[in-house]
Motif scaffolding. Structure first.
Motif, PDB file in Angstrom:
ATOM      1  N   ASP A   1       0.827  -1.250   0.115  1.00 41.08           N
ATOM      2  CA  ASP A   1      -0.018   0.025   0.172  1.00 41.08           C
ATOM      3  C   ASP A   1       1.064   1.195  -0.097  1.00 41.08           C
ATOM      4  O   ASP A   1       2.076   1.216  -0.058  1.00 41.08           O
ATOM      5  CB  ASP A   1      -0.907   0.102   0.988  1.00 41.08           C
ATOM      6  CG  ASP A   1      -0.318  -0.048   2.746  1.00 41.08           C
ATOM      7  OD1 ASP A   1       0.899   0.738   2.653  1.00 41.08           O
ATOM      8  OD2 ASP A   1      -0.984  -0.469   3.368  1.00 41.08           O
ATOM      9  N   ALA A   2       0.205   2.508   0.097  1.00 37.89           N
ATOM     10  CA  ALA A   2       0.934   3.691  -0.154  1.00 37.89           C
ATOM     11  C   ALA A   2       1.848   4.235   1.081  1.00 37.89           C
ATOM     12  O   ALA A   2       2.925   4.727   0.988  1.00 37.89           O
ATOM     13  CB  ALA A   2       0.125   4.696  -0.518  1.00 37.89           C
TER      14      ALA A   2
ATOM     15  N   THR B   1       7.532   8.930  -1.612  1.00 37.92           N
ATOM     16  CA  THR B   1       7.928   8.912  -2.876  1.00 37.92           C
ATOM     17  C   THR B   1       9.163   8.320  -3.139  1.00 37.92           C
ATOM     18  O   THR B   1       9.118   7.616  -4.477  1.00 37.92           O
ATOM     19  CB  THR B   1       7.709  10.394  -3.057  1.00 37.92           C
ATOM     20  OG1 THR B   1       6.515  10.995  -2.903  1.00 37.92           O
ATOM     21  CG2 THR B   1       8.047  10.702  -4.642  1.00 37.92           C
TER      22      THR B   1
ATOM     23  N   LEU C   1       6.588   4.760  -4.085  1.00 33.15           N
ATOM     24  CA  LEU C   1       5.083   4.673  -3.912  1.00 33.15           C
ATOM     25  C   LEU C   1       4.278   6.182  -4.084  1.00 33.15           C
ATOM     26  O   LEU C   1       5.184   7.274  -4.194  1.00 33.15           O
ATOM     27  CB  LEU C   1       4.913   4.146  -2.710  1.00 33.15           C
ATOM     28  CG  LEU C   1       5.299   2.777  -2.128  1.00 33.15           C
ATOM     29  CD1 LEU C   1       5.406   2.555  -0.561  1.00 33.15           C
ATOM     30  CD2 LEU C   1       4.559   1.788  -3.096  1.00 33.15           C
ATOM     31  N   ASP C   2       3.283   6.124  -4.276  1.00 26.52           N
ATOM     32  CA  ASP C   2       2.221   7.365  -4.470  1.00 26.52           C
ATOM     33  C   ASP C   2       1.694   7.835  -3.063  1.00 26.52           C
ATOM     34  O   ASP C   2       0.814   7.191  -2.842  1.00 26.52           O
ATOM     35  CB  ASP C   2       1.268   7.021  -5.537  1.00 26.52           C
ATOM     36  CG  ASP C   2       0.568   8.444  -6.043  1.00 26.52           C
ATOM     37  OD1 ASP C   2       0.797   9.342  -5.450  1.00 26.52           O
ATOM     38  OD2 ASP C   2      -0.163   8.432  -7.061  1.00 26.52           O
TER      39      ASP C   2
ATOM     40  N   GLU D   1      -1.979   7.982  -2.865  1.00 31.19           N
ATOM     41  CA  GLU D   1      -2.970   7.064  -2.514  1.00 31.19           C
ATOM     42  C   GLU D   1      -2.956   6.479  -1.351  1.00 31.19           C
ATOM     43  O   GLU D   1      -3.525   5.392  -1.165  1.00 31.19           O
ATOM     44  CB  GLU D   1      -2.252   5.920  -3.350  1.00 31.19           C
ATOM     45  CG  GLU D   1      -2.272   6.056  -5.099  1.00 31.19           C
ATOM     46  CD  GLU D   1      -3.778   6.167  -5.588  1.00 31.19           C
ATOM     47  OE1 GLU D   1      -4.510   5.302  -4.989  1.00 31.19           O
ATOM     48  OE2 GLU D   1      -3.902   6.981  -6.296  1.00 31.19           O
ATOM     49  N   LEU D   2      -2.348   7.423  -0.206  1.00 31.69           N
ATOM     50  CA  LEU D   2      -2.493   7.149   1.096  1.00 31.69           C
ATOM     51  C   LEU D   2      -3.999   6.734   1.727  1.00 31.69           C
ATOM     52  O   LEU D   2      -3.989   5.877   2.243  1.00 31.69           O
ATOM     53  CB  LEU D   2      -1.574   7.897   1.992  1.00 31.69           C
ATOM     54  CG  LEU D   2      -1.479   7.566   3.505  1.00 31.69           C
ATOM     55  CD1 LEU D   2      -0.480   6.393   3.586  1.00 31.69           C
ATOM     56  CD2 LEU D   2      -0.801   8.752   4.139  1.00 31.69           C
TER      57      LEU D   2
END
Length: 415
Positions: A61-62, A166, A170-171, A174-175
């Motif tokens: 996940d983010a 980042t 990861l983005d 999108e958290l």
């Protein structure tokens, strides 16, 4: 029908996996792995390999939490989350946190093709220790939707939590999607005890009744730098001696108040030269107790003592809260099932308190939670000599599997 697990082989693979993960470190020769540091990629890859052998889909996940999901044949089933953390303190041992994630995969392997009336999500949390950013539980807080509050925190190099996410690829946008929106049946965490209680009682395992509350504060004394040789003692404004007085006050209070622990784990003194009186000293103050009223009273007493020390010594005193985590009782229903599983496997024992913080303490405020402690030989944890007894790990896996079956019976009866 699923064949009975080969417990000896499964225990051996679990312990070997922990040691393989321990080799992925920021400091060669030591075990140090902080939030989304480069070695974490190899850890995720190792877990992916085991999950792939079980035909389980995985994803990050983010927040950098690793997930593997075993779906029930019932699409509308609730979800049991099994997890622990993948980060470590500096110069750590190989089992703290890691054992709980690896055990989650081992339990899924032990289940084989046995159908369950609930989904299982195994989660390896990206961060629990609070080492890199001074604030713990980034990983588990992402699952309940509160990690966004931490994005602006910075590490010693000036890198923010958002930047670290980042830079890991990861983005951060999108958290919000990292929040688990399943109908969660509960959370189960298997963890080494990190203390000597089980060993002293000649016990391998115990359920946890509650996780103590924690206060973590950053405390700062400010005085005035001056020449160490030419400044008389009566005219000094030494920030370090003021900090030392508070450290001793914290130790004295904790020694006289049952159940209280108070710790200062480091000191940063500036300008940091042997021939200069320290002008500024910062220190982390960690206070824990199972009763939040007692913990907060002790915190108030120590902060008032800091003010008195500063006034007496011509210093200024400041403090900032880094964590105020309430005590978390474990869920009575899940803990009762865990107690039955322990009895069934010949390891019945009364529940015990956890003096350490855990992801279960965060998630237990939102979902029902249960914890199983496994004996720490020598009472060691957060130490390179941390170890495990294979027989204890096998016993924990057997109890864990029995717990999953009892939970399945409960869900079936629930309809």
């Amino acid at each position: 029908m699923t064949a009975a697990p080969d417990w000896t082989a499964l225990t051996g693979r679990s312990l070997a996996c922990c040691l393989e993960i321990a080799a992925h470190t920021e400091e060669p020769g030591l075990i140090t792995r902080t939030f989304l540091s480069p070695p974490m990629k190899a850890v995720h890859a190792r877990l992916d390999t085991w999950a792939a052998a079980l035909a389980l889909p995985t994803h990050l996940d983010a927040a950098g939490n690793w997930h593997a999901v075993r779906r029930s044949q019932r699409p509308s089933a609730r979800t049991l989350i099994i997890g622990s953390h993948l980060d470590s303190v500096p110069n750590a041992g190989p089992y703290d946190g890691i054992l709980g994630v690896v055990a989650g995969l081992a339990l899924l392997e032990a289940l084989g093709s046995t159908p369950l009336p609930y989904h299982i999500r195994v989660v390896g949390f990206s961060e629990e220790e609070g080492v890199r950013f001074g604030v713990p539980f980034i990983g588990s807080r992402a699952l309940i939707g509160t990690a966004g509050e931490l994005l602006e925190g910075v590490d010693a190099g000036g890198v923010s939590v958002a930047q670290a996410i980042t830079e890991y690829g990861l983005d951060v946008n999108e958290l919000p999607a990292a929040q688990v929106r399943d109908d969660v049946l509960g959370y189960f965490e298997l963890h080494i005890e990190q203390g000597p209680v089980l060993e002293a009682g000649h016990l391998a395992l115990a359920p946890v009744s509650a996780i103590v509350g924690q206060s973590r504060l950053e405390v700062r004394f400010s005085g005035k730098a001056n020449h160490a040789g030419t400044t008389p003692m009566r005219l000094r404004r030494d920030a370090l001696t003021g900090a030392s007085a508070l450290i001793l006050a914290a130790e004295t209070l904790a020694r006289h108040l049952p159940g209280l622990v108070a710790t200062v784990g480091s000191l940063t003194a500036l300008p940091g030269a042997s021939n200069v009186i320290p002008a500024e000293v910062s220190l982390p103050l960690d206070i824990r107790h199972a009763d939040d009223e007692v913990r907060l009273w002790a915190q108030g007493e120590l902060l008032a003592e800091g003010e008195r020390i500063a006034q007496q010594r011509g210093l200024t005193f400041r403090h900032e809260s880094r964590l105020d985590k309430t005590a978390t009782p474990m869920d009575a229903g899940l803990t009762g099932l865990l107690g039955r599983a322990l009895n069934d496997e010949g390891h019945g024992t009364p529940p015990m308190l956890s003096g350490a913080g855990h992801d279960a303490g965060v998630l237990g405020h939102v979902w029902p939670a249960a914890m199983l402690f496994v004996r720490s030989p020598g009472g060691l944890s957060h130490h390179p000599d941390e170890t495990m007894l294979p027989g204890d790990v096998e016993a924990a896996l057997r109890v864990g599997l029995r717990f999953l079956h009892l939970l399945a019976e409960q869900e079936d009866n629930r309809g």
